[in-house]
Design a protein around this motif. Structure first.
Motif, PDB file in Angstrom:
ATOM      1  N   ALA A  27       7.349  15.520   2.980  1.00  0.00           N
ATOM      2  CA  ALA A  27       6.220  15.882   2.111  1.00  0.00           C
ATOM      3  C   ALA A  27       6.248  15.089   0.810  1.00  0.00           C
ATOM      4  N   ASN A  28       7.417  14.805   0.323  1.00  0.00           N
ATOM      5  CA  ASN A  28       7.563  14.069  -0.936  1.00  0.00           C
ATOM      6  C   ASN A  28       6.920  12.683  -0.869  1.00  0.00           C
ATOM      7  N   ASP A  29       6.903  12.077   0.296  1.00  0.00           N
ATOM      8  CA  ASP A  29       6.301  10.748   0.449  1.00  0.00           C
ATOM      9  C   ASP A  29       4.839  10.735   0.003  1.00  0.00           C
ATOM     10  N   TYR A  30       4.135  11.837   0.244  1.00  0.00           N
ATOM     11  CA  TYR A  30       2.706  11.897  -0.062  1.00  0.00           C
ATOM     12  C   TYR A  30       2.433  11.938  -1.565  1.00  0.00           C
ATOM     13  N   ALA A  31       3.421  12.308  -2.334  1.00  0.00           N
ATOM     14  CA  ALA A  31       3.271  12.303  -3.790  1.00  0.00           C
ATOM     15  C   ALA A  31       3.425  10.895  -4.357  1.00  0.00           C
ATOM     16  N   TRP A  32       4.161  10.023  -3.663  1.00  0.00           N
ATOM     17  CA  TRP A  32       4.529   8.725  -4.225  1.00  0.00           C
ATOM     18  C   TRP A  32       3.855   7.524  -3.591  1.00  0.00           C
ATOM     19  N   MET A  33       3.306   7.681  -2.392  1.00  0.00           N
ATOM     20  CA  MET A  33       2.685   6.525  -1.737  1.00  0.00           C
ATOM     21  C   MET A  33       1.422   6.118  -2.487  1.00  0.00           C
ATOM     22  N   GLY A  34       1.016   4.869  -2.273  1.00  0.00           N
ATOM     23  CA  GLY A  34      -0.208   4.366  -2.893  1.00  0.00           C
ATOM     24  C   GLY A  34      -1.431   5.083  -2.355  1.00  0.00           C
ATOM     25  N   PRO A  35      -2.548   5.009  -3.083  1.00  0.00           N
ATOM     26  CA  PRO A  35      -3.758   5.719  -2.669  1.00  0.00           C
ATOM     27  C   PRO A  35      -4.289   5.316  -1.294  1.00  0.00           C
ATOM     28  N   GLU A  36      -4.221   4.041  -0.947  1.00  0.00           N
ATOM     29  CA  GLU A  36      -4.707   3.620   0.375  1.00  0.00           C
ATOM     30  C   GLU A  36      -3.851   4.220   1.486  1.00  0.00           C
ATOM     31  N   GLN A  90       0.829  -1.208   0.000  1.00  0.00           N
ATOM     32  CA  GLN A  90       0.000   0.000   0.000  1.00  0.00           C
ATOM     33  C   GLN A  90       0.864   1.260   0.000  1.00  0.00           C
ATOM     34  N   LEU A  91       2.014   1.165   0.635  1.00  0.00           N
ATOM     35  CA  LEU A  91       2.929   2.304   0.628  1.00  0.00           C
ATOM     36  C   LEU A  91       3.569   2.500  -0.733  1.00  0.00           C
ATOM     37  N   SER A  92       3.893   1.402  -1.396  1.00  0.00           N
ATOM     38  CA  SER A  92       4.536   1.472  -2.706  1.00  0.00           C
ATOM     39  C   SER A  92       3.979   0.385  -3.616  1.00  0.00           C
ATOM     40  N   PRO A  93       2.886   0.694  -4.327  1.00  0.00           N
ATOM     41  CA  PRO A  93       2.259  -0.319  -5.177  1.00  0.00           C
ATOM     42  C   PRO A  93       3.097  -0.727  -6.388  1.00  0.00           C
ATOM     43  N   VAL A  94       4.056   0.100  -6.766  1.00  0.00           N
ATOM     44  CA  VAL A  94       4.902  -0.209  -7.925  1.00  0.00           C
ATOM     45  C   VAL A  94       6.203  -0.833  -7.416  1.00  0.00           C
ATOM     46  N   ALA A  95       6.407  -2.098  -7.746  1.00  0.00           N
ATOM     47  CA  ALA A  95       7.622  -2.801  -7.304  1.00  0.00           C
ATOM     48  C   ALA A  95       8.865  -2.127  -7.881  1.00  0.00           C
ATOM     49  N   GLU A  96       9.901  -2.095  -7.102  1.00  0.00           N
ATOM     50  CA  GLU A  96      11.199  -1.564  -7.509  1.00  0.00           C
ATOM     51  C   GLU A  96      11.179  -0.081  -7.854  1.00  0.00           C
ATOM     52  N   ASP A  97      10.248   0.663  -7.279  1.00  0.00           N
ATOM     53  CA  ASP A  97      10.174   2.105  -7.478  1.00  0.00           C
ATOM     54  C   ASP A  97      11.051   2.789  -6.433  1.00  0.00           C
ATOM     55  N   LEU A  98      11.996   3.601  -6.873  1.00  0.00           N
ATOM     56  CA  LEU A  98      12.920   4.255  -5.946  1.00  0.00           C
ATOM     57  C   LEU A  98      12.178   5.136  -4.946  1.00  0.00           C
ATOM     58  N   ASP A  99      11.251   5.958  -5.436  1.00  0.00           N
ATOM     59  CA  ASP A  99      10.505   6.817  -4.517  1.00  0.00           C
ATOM     60  C   ASP A  99       9.672   5.983  -3.548  1.00  0.00           C
ATOM     61  N   GLY A 100       9.101   4.895  -4.054  1.00  0.00           N
ATOM     62  CA  GLY A 100       8.329   4.005  -3.199  1.00  0.00           C
ATOM     63  C   GLY A 100       9.175   3.361  -2.119  1.00  0.00           C
ATOM     64  N   ARG A 101      10.401   3.023  -2.458  1.00  0.00           N
ATOM     65  CA  ARG A 101      11.292   2.434  -1.445  1.00  0.00           C
ATOM     66  C   ARG A 101      11.561   3.425  -0.318  1.00  0.00           C
ATOM     67  N   ILE A 102      11.671   4.692  -0.678  1.00  0.00           N
ATOM     68  CA  ILE A 102      11.900   5.723   0.338  1.00  0.00           C
ATOM     69  C   ILE A 102      10.660   5.861   1.224  1.00  0.00           C
ATOM     70  N   VAL A 103       9.470   5.824   0.614  1.00  0.00           N
ATOM     71  CA  VAL A 103       8.233   5.881   1.391  1.00  0.00           C
ATOM     72  C   VAL A 103       8.189   4.703   2.369  1.00  0.00           C
ATOM     73  N   ILE A 104       8.523   3.523   1.890  1.00  0.00           N
ATOM     74  CA  ILE A 104       8.534   2.337   2.758  1.00  0.00           C
ATOM     75  C   ILE A 104       9.519   2.529   3.907  1.00  0.00           C
ATOM     76  N   GLU A 105      10.706   2.993   3.591  1.00  0.00           N
ATOM     77  CA  GLU A 105      11.725   3.220   4.619  1.00  0.00           C
ATOM     78  C   GLU A 105      11.229   4.221   5.664  1.00  0.00           C
TER      79      GLU A 105
END
Length: 149
Positions: free
Chosen positions: A45-54, A8-23
């Motif tokens: 603030a950048n996390d909110y642009a890249w996290m999944g909708p849920e 839910q934090l990073s719906p796109v596997a291997e996404d760099l921005d998503g990995r940061i959101v997860i971290e």
């Protein structure tokens, strides 16, 4: 809702921005997200642009909580950045972020009412006003389009 999962934090596997959101947010609640914004709103603030909708729906209340807090004083950069994020999220995720509409509307109202406390100068206040109009138009388009927002 429970804290968002990795997917839910990073719906796109291997996404760099998503990995940061997860971290930054994996296993953290809304209060933790608020504390992170207090610590360094420009970074988180950048996390909110890249996290999944849920995940966005789960953490969105922290944005309003932060904007109301004393820590947001003179933080016009954060406020403007989030207005841009809202516009993009509405365009790209539309009905998926419907539950956040009241928070987005409250955030916009706070920016309008508290622009001086947030540190907006006349130029950025004008830009924020235009961005708020875009966000409101995005919300209206969702409502008119039949989305349950």
């Amino acid at each position: 809702m429970k804290t968002p999962t990795r997917e839910q934090l990073s719906p796109v596997a291997e996404d760099l921005d998503g990995r940061i959101v997860i971290e930054n947010l994996l296993g953290k609640g809304a209060k933790d997200a608020f504390a992170l914004l207090e610590e360094n709103s420009s970074y988180y603030a950048n996390d909110y642009a890249w996290m999944g909708p849920e995940a966005f729906c789960y953490y969105c209340p922290a944005l309003v909580h932060y904007l109301r807090s004393p820590a947001a004083r003179d933080d016009y950069r954060f406020a403007y950045c989030m207005l841009t994020t809202f516009r993009l999220r509405l365009e790209n995720d539309g009905p998926l972020i419907g539950p956040t509409i009241p928070y987005i509307e409250e955030f916009c109202a706070l920016v309008e009412a508290d622009s001086k406390r947030l540190g907006f100068n006349d130029i950025y206040a004008g830009r924020a006003g235009r961005r708020i109009a875009e966000v409101k138009a995005g919300i209206k388009a969702l409502r008119v389009g039949g989305a349950s927002v």
